[in-house]
Enzyme design. Structure first.
Site, short mmCIF file in Angstrom:
data_model
loop_
_atom_site.label_atom_id
_atom_site.label_comp_id
_atom_site.label_asym_id
_atom_site.label_seq_id
_atom_site.Cartn_x
_atom_site.Cartn_y
_atom_site.Cartn_z
N GLU A 98 4.47 -0.05 -1.66
CA GLU A 98 3.36 0.70 -1.06
C GLU A 98 3.82 1.30 0.28
OE1 GLU A 98 0.89 2.42 -1.19
OE2 GLU A 98 -0.98 1.29 -1.15
N ASP A 99 3.13 2.35 0.71
CA ASP A 99 3.50 2.97 1.99
C ASP A 99 3.00 2.16 3.18
OD1 ASP A 99 0.82 3.61 1.43
OD2 ASP A 99 1.03 5.75 1.86
N ASP A 102 -3.40 -1.46 5.10
CA ASP A 102 -4.37 -1.24 6.17
C ASP A 102 -5.42 -2.37 6.06
OD1 ASP A 102 -5.57 0.33 8.22
OD2 ASP A 102 -6.84 1.35 6.77
N PHE A 151 -3.41 6.32 13.50
CA PHE A 151 -3.16 7.01 12.23
C PHE A 151 -1.73 7.55 12.23
CE2 PHE A 151 -3.48 9.73 8.63
CZ PHE A 151 -4.30 8.98 7.80
N ARG A 164 3.66 14.53 4.53
CA ARG A 164 4.40 13.49 3.80
C ARG A 164 5.91 13.70 3.93
NH1 ARG A 164 0.79 10.73 0.38
NH2 ARG A 164 -0.88 11.98 -0.51
#
Ligand code: IMP
Ligand code: MG
Length: 180
Positions: A98-99, A102, A151, A164
């Site tokens: 996963e990136d 959160d 963010f 991205r």
């Protein structure tokens, strides 16, 4: 780039160095096992591409695309599967890539789902973690970097599908999301 990035938090060199270490760790941990590396589209694509080049094992790869169900069901943490895996996971050792983690809802749901489908073992590898934002417990087995509650974009992570392709991880200028 300069017009949207407030600060570069992690450079491309630092990311690549850390991915090499993670690849070595994974290679040692899965010797003799059949490992399936599962990328969560689209955020994990760039991280996963670099990671698998550093895993010296006969792995296979698969991908899943998910989205969370709007605000009303956020507490349930249920996610909608947009694209499911191509292959059965029964009896397999899985590494979800996963990136960023959160709240933890996405990976909490996905790892339980894949366990229910009969995977032998499900582990999680994430490039980034924002531990301050966690609402449900997720066991992270391989972690690239912790980031503050800001963010961030780049290296696969987007804001409104943009950025991205930035080769680093950077925090987004407030005016980028204020002007929308
Ligand atoms: P959660 O852990 O279920 O809350 O959601 C994680 C997902 O939210 C990630 O896969 C990202 O798509 C997205 N996300 C969370 N924080 C950020 C961020 O700082 N930048 C870009 N995407 C983020
Ligand atoms: Mg994502």
């Amino acid at each position: 780039m300069d017009d949207v990035i407030k600060e570069v938090l992690i450079s491309e060199d630092e990311i690549h160095k850390r991915i090499k270490e993670l690849g070595n760790e994974i290679t040692n941990d899965y010797k003799g096992k059949d490992l399936v590396v599962i990328g969560i589209l689209k955020g994990a694509v760039i991280f996963m591409s670099e990671l698998v080049k550093n895993i010296d094992l006969p792995i296979t790869m698969d991908f899943m695309s998910v989205s969370s169900y709007g605000k009303s069901s956020i507490s349930t943490g249920e996610v909608r599967i947009i694209k499911d895996l191509d292959f059965s996971v029964e009896g397999k050792d899985l590494l979800i890539v996963e990136d960023i983690i959160d709240t933890g809802l996405t990976l909490n749901y996905l790892s339980e789902l894949l366990e229910k489908r009969g995977a032998n073992r499900v582990r999680i590898c994430t490039l980034l973690d924002k531990p301050e934002r966690r609402t449900v417990g997720v066991r992270v087995d391989y972690l690239g970097f912790e980031v503050p509650d800001e963010f961030v974009v780049g290296y696969g992570l987007d804001y409104a599908e943009l950025y991205r392709n930035f080769p680093f991880i950077g925090s987004l200028k407030e005016e980028v999301y204020m002007n929308k």
